[in-house]
Design an enzyme around this catalytic site. Structure first.
Site, PDB file in Angstrom:
ATOM      1  N   LEU A  32      -0.487  -6.122 -80.985  1.00  0.00           N
ATOM      2  CA  LEU A  32      -1.526  -6.456 -80.001  1.00  0.00           C
ATOM      3  C   LEU A  32      -2.888  -5.914 -80.400  1.00  0.00           C
ATOM      4  O   LEU A  32      -3.001  -4.817 -80.949  1.00  0.00           O
ATOM      5  CB  LEU A  32      -1.127  -5.905 -78.624  1.00  0.00           C
ATOM      6  CG  LEU A  32       0.232  -6.373 -78.082  1.00  0.00           C
ATOM      7  CD1 LEU A  32       0.480  -5.769 -76.700  1.00  0.00           C
ATOM      8  CD2 LEU A  32       0.330  -7.894 -78.014  1.00  0.00           C
ATOM      9  N   GLY A  35      -7.995  -9.085 -78.516  1.00  0.00           N
ATOM     10  CA  GLY A  35      -7.850 -10.471 -78.045  1.00  0.00           C
ATOM     11  C   GLY A  35      -6.736 -10.547 -77.000  1.00  0.00           C
ATOM     12  O   GLY A  35      -6.906 -11.135 -75.924  1.00  0.00           O
ATOM     13  N   HIS A  36      -5.598  -9.916 -77.308  1.00  0.00           N
ATOM     14  CA  HIS A  36      -4.494  -9.889 -76.336  1.00  0.00           C
ATOM     15  C   HIS A  36      -4.911  -9.116 -75.075  1.00  0.00           C
ATOM     16  O   HIS A  36      -4.548  -9.468 -73.962  1.00  0.00           O
ATOM     17  CB  HIS A  36      -3.262  -9.197 -76.939  1.00  0.00           C
ATOM     18  CG  HIS A  36      -2.678  -9.924 -78.111  1.00  0.00           C
ATOM     19  ND1 HIS A  36      -2.687  -9.404 -79.383  1.00  0.00           N
ATOM     20  CD2 HIS A  36      -2.067 -11.130 -78.201  1.00  0.00           C
ATOM     21  CE1 HIS A  36      -2.096 -10.259 -80.205  1.00  0.00           C
ATOM     22  NE2 HIS A  36      -1.723 -11.316 -79.522  1.00  0.00           N
ATOM     23  N   GLN A  60       9.098 -20.621 -85.347  1.00  0.00           N
ATOM     24  CA  GLN A  60       7.765 -21.171 -85.595  1.00  0.00           C
ATOM     25  C   GLN A  60       7.217 -20.796 -86.973  1.00  0.00           C
ATOM     26  O   GLN A  60       6.087 -21.130 -87.307  1.00  0.00           O
ATOM     27  CB  GLN A  60       6.794 -20.781 -84.485  1.00  0.00           C
ATOM     28  CG  GLN A  60       6.395 -19.320 -84.431  1.00  0.00           C
ATOM     29  CD  GLN A  60       5.577 -19.013 -83.185  1.00  0.00           C
ATOM     30  OE1 GLN A  60       6.098 -18.964 -82.073  1.00  0.00           O
ATOM     31  NE2 GLN A  60       4.275 -18.816 -83.356  1.00  0.00           N
ATOM     32  N   GLY A 146      -5.167 -17.787 -75.925  1.00  0.00           N
ATOM     33  CA  GLY A 146      -6.494 -17.652 -76.534  1.00  0.00           C
ATOM     34  C   GLY A 146      -6.950 -18.944 -77.190  1.00  0.00           C
ATOM     35  O   GLY A 146      -6.144 -19.704 -77.738  1.00  0.00           O
ATOM     36  N   GLU A 147      -8.262 -19.164 -77.153  1.00  0.00           N
ATOM     37  CA  GLU A 147      -8.836 -20.375 -77.769  1.00  0.00           C
ATOM     38  C   GLU A 147      -8.873 -20.285 -79.287  1.00  0.00           C
ATOM     39  O   GLU A 147      -9.153 -21.270 -79.946  1.00  0.00           O
ATOM     40  CB  GLU A 147     -10.243 -20.628 -77.220  1.00  0.00           C
ATOM     41  CG  GLU A 147     -10.207 -21.112 -75.788  1.00  0.00           C
ATOM     42  CD  GLU A 147     -11.579 -21.460 -75.229  1.00  0.00           C
ATOM     43  OE1 GLU A 147     -12.595 -21.075 -75.861  1.00  0.00           O
ATOM     44  OE2 GLU A 147     -11.626 -22.099 -74.171  1.00  0.00           O
ATOM     45  N   LYS A 148      -8.593 -19.114 -79.854  1.00  0.00           N
ATOM     46  CA  LYS A 148      -8.517 -19.063 -81.329  1.00  0.00           C
ATOM     47  C   LYS A 148      -7.432 -20.030 -81.805  1.00  0.00           C
ATOM     48  O   LYS A 148      -7.594 -20.730 -82.792  1.00  0.00           O
ATOM     49  CB  LYS A 148      -8.220 -17.657 -81.840  1.00  0.00           C
ATOM     50  CG  LYS A 148      -8.242 -17.637 -83.371  1.00  0.00           C
ATOM     51  CD  LYS A 148      -7.959 -16.301 -83.938  1.00  0.00           C
ATOM     52  CE  LYS A 148      -6.505 -15.977 -84.019  1.00  0.00           C
ATOM     53  NZ  LYS A 148      -5.732 -16.739 -85.015  1.00  0.00           N
ATOM     54  N   VAL A 175     -11.807 -13.653 -78.964  1.00  0.00           N
ATOM     55  CA  VAL A 175     -12.479 -12.347 -79.067  1.00  0.00           C
ATOM     56  C   VAL A 175     -12.708 -12.080 -80.555  1.00  0.00           C
ATOM     57  O   VAL A 175     -11.806 -12.284 -81.370  1.00  0.00           O
ATOM     58  CB  VAL A 175     -11.621 -11.230 -78.435  1.00  0.00           C
ATOM     59  CG1 VAL A 175     -12.304  -9.872 -78.590  1.00  0.00           C
ATOM     60  CG2 VAL A 175     -11.369 -11.528 -76.959  1.00  0.00           C
TER      61      VAL A 175
END
Ligand code: PAF
Length: 256
Positions: A32, A35-36, A60, A146-148, A175
């Site tokens: 983590l 961003g998290h 994944q 997150g948008e990353k 972030v």
């Protein structure tokens, strides 16, 4: 105190005992970072209770070496969970999450085949399947992404709609480090010189006039570029990149 739950059955029992309290959920693979933390903070503000999951999901990873090298930082993750008032930290094993050995899966047939899906076959099947399984256990009112990982976020929004999930998918802005590098668990695998150069990814994305110009500038850094594409996803036109900085594959995107 944050309650650590390992088994799906125990989580379901806990969930049933919570009555009508609203539940915010932050699914992660651990290691983590800030961003998290921003996902956890928003979940805390918007819900009565917050659940964090840490599960490095093998389905994944199309590349076994990438899975083996994925950073594991349990002690500091637990500290971050406690600092952010997480109520439950769910950390299952593979056998617990996949009692069927991954015979059943969620598969999307369009967006999941492009961008990262093109370079990492099966990646988004693994992501969607594990997120669906986690949603079934947690039954969250809201879940934070997150948008990353914008493509992942869009696919999860699509899945929630397609399967009438009773969960609002909340996007959270990327972030960045002070020098612009998007926060990622993979950044810890960069060497000192790679880390110094890595913020150029964001600068090039932001300042290039076209995706081909961005591609050329990234290649001039000596990096192997998986893709740079301009894509409209939902109502957002963005420039997406995946680049290999040494052995580490980093992704980022900016709104155009
Ligand atoms: O973004 C991640 O960390 C993972 O893809 C997720 C959503 C936790 C699924 O394993």
């Amino acid at each position: 105190m944050c309650l650590v739950i390992r088994s799906p059955q125990e989580l379901q029992t806990w969930r049933r005992s919570q009555g009508p309290q609203s539940i915010g959920f932050v699914p992660t693979m651990g290691a983590l970072h800030e961003g998290h933390q921003s996902l956890l903070q928003i979940s805390r503000q918007q819900n009565d209770l917050s659940i964090l999951s840490i599960f490095v999901n093998p389905t994944q990873f199309n590349d076994k070496r990438d899975l083996e090298k994925y950073p594991v930082t349990w002690e500091s993750d637990l500290k971050m969970a406690e600092k952010n008032n997480v109520d439950v930290l769910f950390a299952p094993t593979f056998e617990m999450m996949y009692p069927d050995q991954y015979q059943y899966k969620i598969s999307e047939s369009d967006l999941s085949k492009e961008l990262c899906g093109h370079d990492r076959p099966g990646h988004f099947d693994g992501v969607l399947t594990v997120v669906m399984r986690l949603f079934q256990l947690v039954q969250p009112d809201r879940a934070y992404f997150g948008e990353k990982d914008f493509q992942q976020l869009a696919l999860i929004q699509g899945m929630a709609k397609a399967f009438f999930l009773n969960c609002e998918i909340i996007p959270v802005p990327t972030v960045r480090e002070a020098d612009g590098l998007a926060m990622s668990s993979r950044n810890s695998r960069l060497s000192v010189t790679e880390r110094e150069k890595a913020p150029r990814i964001y600068n090039i994305l932001k300042n290039s006039r076209s995706s081909s110009e961005a591609q050329q500038q990234l290649e001039e850094q000596g990096w192997s570029v998986d893709y740079v594409h301009d894509r409209l996803i939902g109502s957002s036109k963005r420039r997406f990149v995946a680049v290999r900085v040494g052995e580490v594959r980093l992704i980022d995107n900016v709104e155009l």
